[in-house]
Scaffold this motif. Structure first.
Motif, mmCIF file in Angstrom:
data_model
loop_
_atom_site.group_PDB
_atom_site.id
_atom_site.type_symbol
_atom_site.label_atom_id
_atom_site.label_comp_id
_atom_site.label_asym_id
_atom_site.label_seq_id
_atom_site.Cartn_x
_atom_site.Cartn_y
_atom_site.Cartn_z
ATOM 1 N N TYR A 165 24.132 0.936 69.577
ATOM 2 C CA TYR A 165 23.368 -0.224 69.780
ATOM 3 C C TYR A 165 23.334 -0.973 68.346
ATOM 4 O O TYR A 165 23.575 -0.707 67.328
ATOM 5 N N GLU A 203 15.759 0.373 78.180
ATOM 6 C CA GLU A 203 15.202 -0.646 78.683
ATOM 7 C C GLU A 203 13.813 -0.863 79.102
ATOM 8 O O GLU A 203 13.186 -1.783 79.439
ATOM 9 N N ILE A 237 16.856 -5.665 73.932
ATOM 10 C CA ILE A 237 16.292 -4.684 74.784
ATOM 11 C C ILE A 237 14.745 -4.543 74.480
ATOM 12 O O ILE A 237 13.938 -4.090 75.096
ATOM 13 N N HIS A 253 22.306 -4.449 72.994
ATOM 14 C CA HIS A 253 23.162 -3.725 73.832
ATOM 15 C C HIS A 253 24.640 -3.585 72.822
ATOM 16 O O HIS A 253 24.805 -4.444 72.033
#
Length: 274
Positions: A165, A203, A237, A253
């Motif tokens: 990430y 998420e 996110i 992401h």
């Protein structure tokens, strides 16, 4: 011998109760990030002074004598009568940002001295020494994702990886004092522990994971709230203030195009998490 102390972010932070001693109990998750200082020691030929501290990079407020790397050296020197050293500290982690830069420097100094002078101290002993220098210093000994409670000094490991990430970190030119951050805090027991929340898909984090300090800090410094909102608008996110501020981070992401944020006099950092 050289080492590179890294920063941390707080994934959520709940102030759970006020203690009889005036401190607050909390729960949070520390996650290491590859924003790094540089710390080097060399043995001094002269024994006129036990240490000499050389600082560069970002400005460090306060007297060098009170710097945590000096306190770490003195702590082990009292116990092991260490040789005199030159200490070189290059600051790249902003101070007063909720990133643990000073605590990391102290912990890495303990580890550096342990290796340099072959003290053979275990991680457990190093954590005990680090805890005397600051509540979150001990985290940086093992430097792995950690659930912290108490006043931020009681640790237990968590199974969590954000490898791949992307992180965007913004530290505006705003100082938030600890007193200011606690000013409007209302201690409470969270409905869901952070231990549980981090097992959910990332998420879902923004629906359940909060930093209680934001309730106190954002009304006094709307610019910090605006950074968090912009990170979400740009596709983060999960975004939050780290610790008691004033830095704000956004997790994106792995394949996201990271935004270019325009904030005057703000420190910005981008990386892929490990």
């Amino acid at each position: 011998m050289i080492t590179f102390p890294n920063a941390k972010i707080n994934l959520g932070l709940n102030i759970t109760e006020k203690r009889p001693d005036g401190y607050h109990n909390l729960e949070t998750i520390f996650y290491p990030v590859p924003l790094e200082d540089a710390l080097e020691i060399t043995v001094l030929n002269s024994s006129e002074h036990k240490f000499s501290l050389h600082q560069s990079g970002l400005e460090i407020a306060g007297n060098p004598e009170t710097n945590l790397v000096v306190k770490a050296y003195r702590l082990l020197d009292e116990k092991f009568d260490l040789p005199p050293v030159d200490i070189y500290l290059y600051k790249n982690i902003p101070s007063g940002a909720g990133l643990g830069g000073g605590s990391s420097d102290a912990a890495f100094m303990l580890k550096l001295l342990n290796d340099k002078f072959k003290l053979k101290l275990s991680d457990k002993i190093l954590e005990e020494y680090a805890a005397t220098l600051g509540a979150d210093c001990a985290f940086f000994i093992k430097n792995t994702p950690t659930f912290a409670e108490g006043i931020g000094n009681l640790f237990s490991p968590v199974t969590l990886s954000l490898k791949g990430y992307q992180l965007v970190l913004v530290k505006p030119d705003i100082f938030v004092s600890t007193r200011e951050a606690f000013a409007q805090i209302r201690p409470h027991k969270p409905e869901r522990s952070l231990r549980e929340i981090i097992t959910a898909p990332i998420e879902q984090w923004k629906d359940y994971m909060i930093n209680d300090f934001e309730e106190s800090v954002f009304p006094q410094h709307p610019a910090i709230r605006e950074i968090k909102e912009e990170l979400y608008n740009e596709g983060a996110i999960y975004a939050a203030m780290s610790g008691s501020g004033s830095s704000v981070f956004g997790i994106f992401h792995p394949k996201a195009s990271l935004p270019t944020l325009k904030y005057e006099n703000a420190f910005q950092f981008r990386c892929t998490l490990k």
